[in-house]
Scaffold this active site. Structure first.
Site, mmCIF file in Angstrom:
data_model
loop_
_atom_site.group_PDB
_atom_site.id
_atom_site.type_symbol
_atom_site.label_atom_id
_atom_site.label_comp_id
_atom_site.label_asym_id
_atom_site.label_seq_id
_atom_site.Cartn_x
_atom_site.Cartn_y
_atom_site.Cartn_z
ATOM 1 N N HIS A 1 62.006 32.864 -25.656
ATOM 2 C CA HIS A 1 61.973 31.610 -24.887
ATOM 3 C C HIS A 1 63.064 30.664 -25.361
ATOM 4 C CE1 HIS A 1 58.400 32.518 -22.718
ATOM 5 N NE2 HIS A 1 57.697 32.713 -23.820
ATOM 6 N N ARG B 1 66.915 39.709 -8.119
ATOM 7 C CA ARG B 1 65.744 40.380 -8.703
ATOM 8 C C ARG B 1 64.526 40.001 -7.872
ATOM 9 N NH1 ARG B 1 68.413 39.030 -13.960
ATOM 10 N NH2 ARG B 1 68.724 40.975 -15.088
ATOM 11 N N ARG C 1 67.908 43.867 -5.018
ATOM 12 C CA ARG C 1 67.425 45.035 -5.758
ATOM 13 C C ARG C 1 65.959 45.279 -5.426
ATOM 14 N NH1 ARG C 1 67.360 45.068 -12.223
ATOM 15 N NH2 ARG C 1 65.554 43.741 -11.963
ATOM 16 N N GLU D 1 72.171 52.388 -14.917
ATOM 17 C CA GLU D 1 71.639 51.820 -16.159
ATOM 18 C C GLU D 1 71.008 52.893 -17.038
ATOM 19 O OE1 GLU D 1 68.886 48.723 -15.032
ATOM 20 O OE2 GLU D 1 68.177 49.843 -13.309
ATOM 21 N N ASP E 1 70.056 47.635 -19.675
ATOM 22 C CA ASP E 1 69.344 48.898 -19.867
ATOM 23 C C ASP E 1 70.289 50.005 -20.315
ATOM 24 O OD1 ASP E 1 66.577 48.479 -19.437
ATOM 25 O OD2 ASP E 1 66.989 48.108 -17.320
ATOM 26 N N CYS F 1 76.250 44.063 -13.495
ATOM 27 C CA CYS F 1 75.308 42.948 -13.333
ATOM 28 C C CYS F 1 74.426 42.736 -14.554
ATOM 29 C CB CYS F 1 74.469 43.129 -12.076
ATOM 30 S SG CYS F 1 73.403 44.575 -12.148
HETATM 31 C C1 PEP Z 1 70.263 45.610 -16.526
HETATM 32 O O1 PEP Z 1 69.491 46.475 -16.943
HETATM 33 O O2 PEP Z 1 71.396 45.418 -17.012
HETATM 34 C C2 PEP Z 1 69.856 44.750 -15.401
HETATM 35 C C3 PEP Z 1 70.718 43.920 -14.839
HETATM 36 O O3 PEP Z 1 68.562 44.808 -14.988
HETATM 37 P P1 PEP Z 1 67.335 44.111 -15.752
HETATM 38 O O4 PEP Z 1 67.896 43.225 -16.830
HETATM 39 O O5 PEP Z 1 66.579 43.371 -14.698
HETATM 40 O O6 PEP Z 1 66.600 45.294 -16.293
HETATM 41 MG MG MG Z 2 67.747 47.034 -15.789
#
Ligand code: PEP
Ligand code: MG
Length: 578
Positions: free
Chosen positions: A189, A296, A332, A430, A454, A501
């Site tokens: 946080h 998201r 997404r 990812e 990821d 991203c």
């Molecule tokens: C990622 O995995 O880089 C991504 C953008 O998705 P999230 O952070 O929502 O898993």
């Molecule tokens: Mg991800």
């Protein structure tokens, strides 16, 4: 030197110098006295709960625009907790046995928190702290103790073990020069709040932070994660210079945010925003986003007892898309399940949720959920909508996903729906298997967008939510950069555009590397846009290419960062570290 220099994880960029001020939430001392009559204690508890509920409702209403969807969801869940029938039955029973309202409430909250901590799922474990947080809110009322977070008049460097959601919502940013916590990782946080407010922050310093005495002069470097206690005159001068540069760059970047990001030799890179709410979408436009590279949609699916239907989704997407005024938007499909369980789907508890049934793996088990979402996205009719599938690991999966997408499209067309003019379907990269085999995936997609959060966690086998190993999941690592190169080359060979991203895209230090690797689009938190655009403008494409090439030959993420700092054209990130 010894402990004068401490190190943590860089959580929010910038440099600050100021006096340490320890935030130690009042130990709410509950005396285990016997209560007045049970009736009196019940009435006291009811009043404290009602006042706390009103306080939370006011907080939600006043800060709806400033809080992230995750934080809002936490406060809403806390509000519900105040009326939780199981908790109340247990507390009332303790009162009946002669306990005071505060003793009974504290015991009840501790029991719920302990039950959550004992669950194998990290999502529920993390909820224990939220329950304790709302527990303290009621206790403060019962004990007549004021809101804990009262900062001194003069701005300070705030030190804390960690911050709760309530702390972060009531913190006055004008009085905090920097934030430093001993616990927590880059997704705590405290870290999220600091980034949103633009305050330099270092987290996860560990027990060593405890030696910093109240009032000590501190240099905090949110770029490198370094702290210097009682700096020498030279160290102060150097930090002040870095702070001035940081502030000047921030101001200049803000002014030029609406301009495109073009390298000194004319190579343009699309800079887009990651968005999870209407407020984010508005901020993205204000801060110069040319599109949304990642919308998201999890907010539609979590913390509810039934799945969102098509109409509800349409109603949620429309204002969000309207706010983007025709800019391209990558939506997404849901990335839920696993670590974020859904109350309306029977999912077995999973020992390793990040390696389990989440995102499209869930969609394959419940295709109707995916079809409803695809129909809603396509029915928006928004001209430049792109659909993106998360967590694709195999070619067989993307073939299936593309098939469902085409089928939904055909059905809607047959029913006379007006479909987006410039519709595309792509996938996130990812998982290392998808990066390595990108050429085999390319025929099935219109674009790739690389999720470095990821991708780094799976490449380095380091759970991104576990502070003990979070530093290992470093997207600057050459292994991750080499995977990015593979994806860009395969994508371009097949005529597909390639974006990034993950959080890496929002790091000014990563901008020359990603541009040099040939990435076409960078998508990031809206606040990061001005600084990343400014970073891109400092480079020549040829320089960025040669830097990226050298980065691929390093041994570690740290070596890659050092390389970029050493090569950065002035004024640049080189000054942000000594
Ligand atoms: C990622 O995995 O880089 C991504 C953008 O998705 P999230 O952070 O929502 O898993
Ligand atoms: Mg991800």
């Amino acid at each position: 030197m010894g402990e004068r220099r401490l190190r943590g994880l860089p959580a929010s960029p910038g440099v600050a110098i100021g006096r340490a001020w320890w935030y130690r939430p009042d130990e709410l001392r509950v005396v285990r006295r016997h209560g007045e009559s049970a009736e009196v204690e019940r009435a006291r508890l009811r009043q404290a709960r009602e006042e706390s509920a009103a306080e939370l409702e006011a907080l939600i209403a006043a800060r709806r625009d400033r809080l992230s969807p995750e934080e809002l969801a936490i406060f809403e869940a806390q509000r519900l907790m105040l009326d939780d029938p199981d908790l109340l039955a247990r507390v009332e029973e303790t009162i009946e046995r002669g306990a005071s309202a505060e003793a009974a409430w504290e015991a009840g909250i501790q029991t719920v928190a302990a039950q959550l901590r004992a669950l194998p799922d990290p999502y529920f474990q993390a909820r224990a702290a939220d329950v304790e947080d709302v527990g303290r809110r009621v206790l403060r009322r019962l004990l007549g103790v004021s809101e804990a977070l009262e900062l001194p008049e003069q701005p300070v460097v705030m030190l804390a073990e960690d911050l709760t959601p309530s702390d972060t919502a009531t913190l006055d940013p004008a009085r905090v020069l920097a934030l430093v916590t001993s616990a927590g990782g880059p997704t705590s946080h405290a870290a999220i709040l600091a980034r949103r407010l633009g305050i330099p922050a270092v987290v996860g310093v560990g027990a060593a932070l405890g030696v910093v005495a109240e009032g000590t002069l501190l240099v905090v470097d949110g770029n490198s994660g370094e702290l210097i206690a009682s700096p020498s005159v030279e160290e102060q001068t150097s930090a002040e210079a870095r702070r001035r540069i940081w502030l000047a760059e921030r101001a200049a970047a803000g002014e030029a945010a609406a301009e495109p990001a073009v390298t000194r030799d004319g190579h343009r890179v699309e800079v887009a925003a990651n968005v999870g709410s209407l407020e984010d979408a508005r901020a993205a436009v204000r801060l110069g986003a040319e599109g949304v590279g990642l919308l998201r949609t999890e907010f539609l699916y979590l913390d509810r007892t039934t799945a969102p239907d098509e109409e509800e989704q349409l109603t949620a997407y429309r204002p969000l898309l309207e706010a983007l005024e025709g800019r391209p938007v990558v939506v997404r499909t849901f990335d839920v399940g696993g670590d974020k369980p859904l109350l309306y789907l029977p999912l077995e508890p999973q020992p390793n949720p990040f390696l389990g049934v989440r995102a499209i793996r869930l969609a394959r088990r419940h295709p109707e959920l995916l079809r409803v979402q695809l129909r809603a996205i396509l029915r928006t009719g928004y001209p430049a909508v792109r659909v993106m599938f998360p967590m694709v690991a195999t070619v067989e999966e993307i073939r299936w996903l593309r098939g469902v997408f085409e089928e939904v499209k055909r059905e809607l067309e047959a029913a006379g729906a007006k479909l987006p003019r410039d519709l595309q379907a792509g996938m996130m990269v990812e998982i290392p298997s998808a990066a390595v085999l990108a050429d085999r995936f390319a025929p099935w997609v219109d674009f790739f967008s690389i999720g470095t959060n990821d991708l780094a966690q799976y490449t380095l086998a380091a759970d991104r939510t576990n502070p003990a190993v979070a530093e290992l999941a470093d997207a600057f690592h050459p292994a991750v950069l080499r995977l990015i190169r593979i994806v860009v080359e395969a994508g371009h060979a097949a005529g597909r555009w390639v974006g990034v991203c993950g959080e890496l895209a929002g790091e000014p230090l990563a901008a020359p590397l990603l541009v040099g690797l040939g990435v076409d689009e960078l998508s990031m938190a809206p606040v990061a846009i001005p600084a990343v655009k400014a970073a891109i403008r400092r480079w020549m494409l040829a320089e960025a290419r040669s830097l990226a090439e050298q980065a691929l030959g390093q041994d570690s993420g740290a070596a890659v960062r050092d390389l970029v700092r050493a090569a950065a054209p002035l004024p640049g990130p080189r000054e942000s570290s000594d």
